[in-house]
Design an enzyme around this catalytic site. Structure first.
Site, mmCIF file in Angstrom:
data_model
loop_
_atom_site.group_PDB
_atom_site.id
_atom_site.type_symbol
_atom_site.label_atom_id
_atom_site.label_comp_id
_atom_site.label_asym_id
_atom_site.label_seq_id
_atom_site.Cartn_x
_atom_site.Cartn_y
_atom_site.Cartn_z
ATOM 1 C CG ASN A 183 29.899 69.123 38.806
ATOM 2 O OD1 ASN A 183 29.844 68.666 39.942
ATOM 3 N ND2 ASN A 183 28.819 69.495 38.137
ATOM 4 C CD GLU A 280 22.275 69.463 41.540
ATOM 5 O OE1 GLU A 280 21.817 69.162 40.409
ATOM 6 O OE2 GLU A 280 23.452 69.720 41.753
ATOM 7 C CB CYS A 314 23.770 69.225 36.896
ATOM 8 S SG CYS A 314 23.885 70.319 38.313
ATOM 9 C CD GLU A 494 22.510 70.421 47.465
ATOM 10 O OE1 GLU A 494 23.015 70.795 46.381
ATOM 11 O OE2 GLU A 494 22.942 69.445 48.098
#
Length: 520
Positions: A183, A280, A314, A494
């Site tokens: 993505n 993640e 997400c 992150e």
């Protein structure tokens, strides 16, 4: 391999995939063919050693084959690792300021070529050019941000009795493995590599097999900026190549973005080598809209929470809880604006929603809508295959953005991650009730709340079980702000300064200035 249909197309392919003139600015949907190798180590592109297990890579906007991907085998992965390790030995001995200068130059190059990189990202990924440009801007800002931190990495001095003392050193881990998702192909490669490089590490990165095109551009940019050959390597492939990365003895850490099931497998494989991991993973995030909100902002927030990148994000707030008193007004306006979203050629400036990544992903999203209707949800708009008026786009993977009403907590569309442009709207009455329902999920990536009541906003943020909570906005994630999940949405972070801790290790040095006291 697919071949360009003309000399002009071949020329475009060579020029737009090189780090020189940004000729990709002149590419258009349905014209690009990728023929250059997509692996990168030792400071150059590396052709596959064999042609076995080749798979087609598609252009989502048209459904045509963009290139073929040939996965790296064990020998190739090992060669990339050796290259990265050699670079690490040199890079880790450089000062933070020396590393920062290389990274700042890389950020400058990305910024200078943002249009060309964005176009390649759109052609390979399907998102709108407007979004892709924002992604690439985020990318150069990310490299710039961690360049700024590289020179600040420092330890601590601790005074001990009798003149003795101790100090700590923040040291690099070694060669890190990064595994990306489809993505945000270029951005994820940057988000994983920038903090790793700032800390003195090297990285071997594997993009999603559906979006292999732009990671190699980043590798070329790092080299052009002055990084040692091998500092950022790219290996192409699917699960088998990912397994080789996780199990390689030279890998010191694994950072993965993707699904929960794959994340669990990566964690299991990495555990056998006692490798730290950053995961993640997916989400099914709640967005809570109270009746005292600024309704216009809440509506815009709900749209941003559901329809970026065709819903393939997400952290999207796909469970939209709306207080019952304002539900009619909310639905009326959200449906009107959802119907007005321009869907079509993602390279056109006017387009706001492009194509989903693949035919299977499109079918999956449409299947969720069909299942929702069977379970009693009401489709207020969209949820159907969409065919743009341009005949060149007839084979693309388009879907009309969908709003589902009359949803319940036990519905499949409310419990499972759809990864498509589908908003599920649920009514609620009280704060206590909606918090219990919002937290009733195995996910915990993000959340959001719209209210004018400042006390309520912070109270709700405190009680939502998620790594991020947006107050009176949604999907705003600057590089300075940590991002990561709770529960099955993963761990580690992150972005932000804290990420330095996940790409470095602390050594304690104890210094005795006098005689040794011994019990023996």
């Amino acid at each position: 391999m697919q071949r360009p249909r003309s000399r002009a197309a071949a020329s475009l392919t060579r020029r737009c995939l090189r780090p020189g003139p940004p000729s990709a600015q002149h590419a258009s949907t349905g014209t690009l063919q990728v023929t250059d190798p997509l692996n990168f180590w030792g400071g150059r592109r590396v052709a596959p050693r064999q042609q076995a297990d080749a798979q087609d890579v598609f252009e989502p906007a048209t459904g045509r084959v963009l290139c073929q991907l040939i996965p790296c085998k064990a020998e190739e992965v090992d060669e990339a690792m050796q290259s990265a390790h050699t670079a690490y030995l040199k890079w880790s001995k450089m000062s933070g300021m020396e590393r920062a200068r290389v990274m700042l130059e890389a950020a400058r190059i990305i910024r200078e070529r943002r249009e060309a990189i964005s176009k390649l990202e759109v052609i390979n990924n399907g998102k709108s050019i407007t979004e892709a440009l924002a992604d690439i801007d985020f990318s150069w800002q990310c490299v710039e941000y961690y360049a700024g931190l590289a020179g600040t990495l420092a330890g601590q001095h601790i005074q001990l009795p009798s003149g003795a003392f101790a100090y700590t050193r923040r040291e690099a881990l070694g060669v890190c493995a990064g595994i990306g998702a489809f993505n945000y192909p270029f951005q994820i490669a940057v988000v994983k590599s920038a903090p790793a490089l700032a800390c003195g590490n090297a990285m071997v990165f594997k993009p999603s097999p559906m979006t292999p095109v732009t990671a190699v551009i980043l590798a070329e940019i790092y080299k052009e900026a002055g990084a040692p050959d091998g500092l950022f390597c790219v290996v192409q492939g699917g699960p088998e190549t990912g397994t080789l990365l996780c199990q390689h003895p030279m890998v010191a850490k694994v950072s993965f973005t993707g699904s929960v099931p794959t994340g669990k497998k990566i964690m299991e494989m990495s555990a056998k080598g006692v490798k730290p991991v950053t995961l993640e993973l997916g989400g099914k995030s709640p967005l809570i809209i109270f009746k005292d909100c600024e309704l216009e902002n809440a509506i815009k927030g709900a749209l941003m929470a559901n329809f970026l990148t065709q819903g393939q994000v997400c952290c999207n707030g796909t469970r939209v809880f709306v207080q019952r008193e304002i539900m009619p007004k909310f639905l009326e306006e959200v449906v009107k604006r959802t119907k007005a979203i321009p869907v079509g050629d993602p390279l056109l400036d006017a387009t706001r929603m492009g194509a989903l990544i693949s035919k299977p992903q499109l079918d999956k999203a449409l299947g969720f809508v069909s299942q929702a209707k069977k379970e009693g949800a009401k489709v207020l708009c969209g949820g159907e295959p969409f065919t743009p008026s341009d005949p060149n786009l007839a084979g693309g993977y388009y879907m009309s953005p969908c709003v589902l009403d009359s949803c319940r907590d036990d519905m499949t569309c409310v419990k499972e991650e759809i990864f498509g442009p589908v908003m599920s709207v649920l009514a609620f009455d009280t704060e206590e009730e909606v918090l219990q329902r919002a937290n009733s999920t195995t996910f915990g990536l993000a959340s959001g709340v719209f209210t004018r009541d400042i006390s309520r906003a912070h109270r709700v943020a405190e009680n939502l079980q998620a790594g991020t909570c947006f107050i009176n906005n949604y999907n705003v994630s600057p590089v300075e702000v940590p991002f990561g999940g709770y529960k099955n949405s993963g761990f580690g972070r992150e972005n932000g300064q804290v990420t330095i801790e996940y790409y470095s290790q602390l050594k304690t040095v104890v210094v005795e200035m006098g005689d040794v006291e011994s019990l023996f």
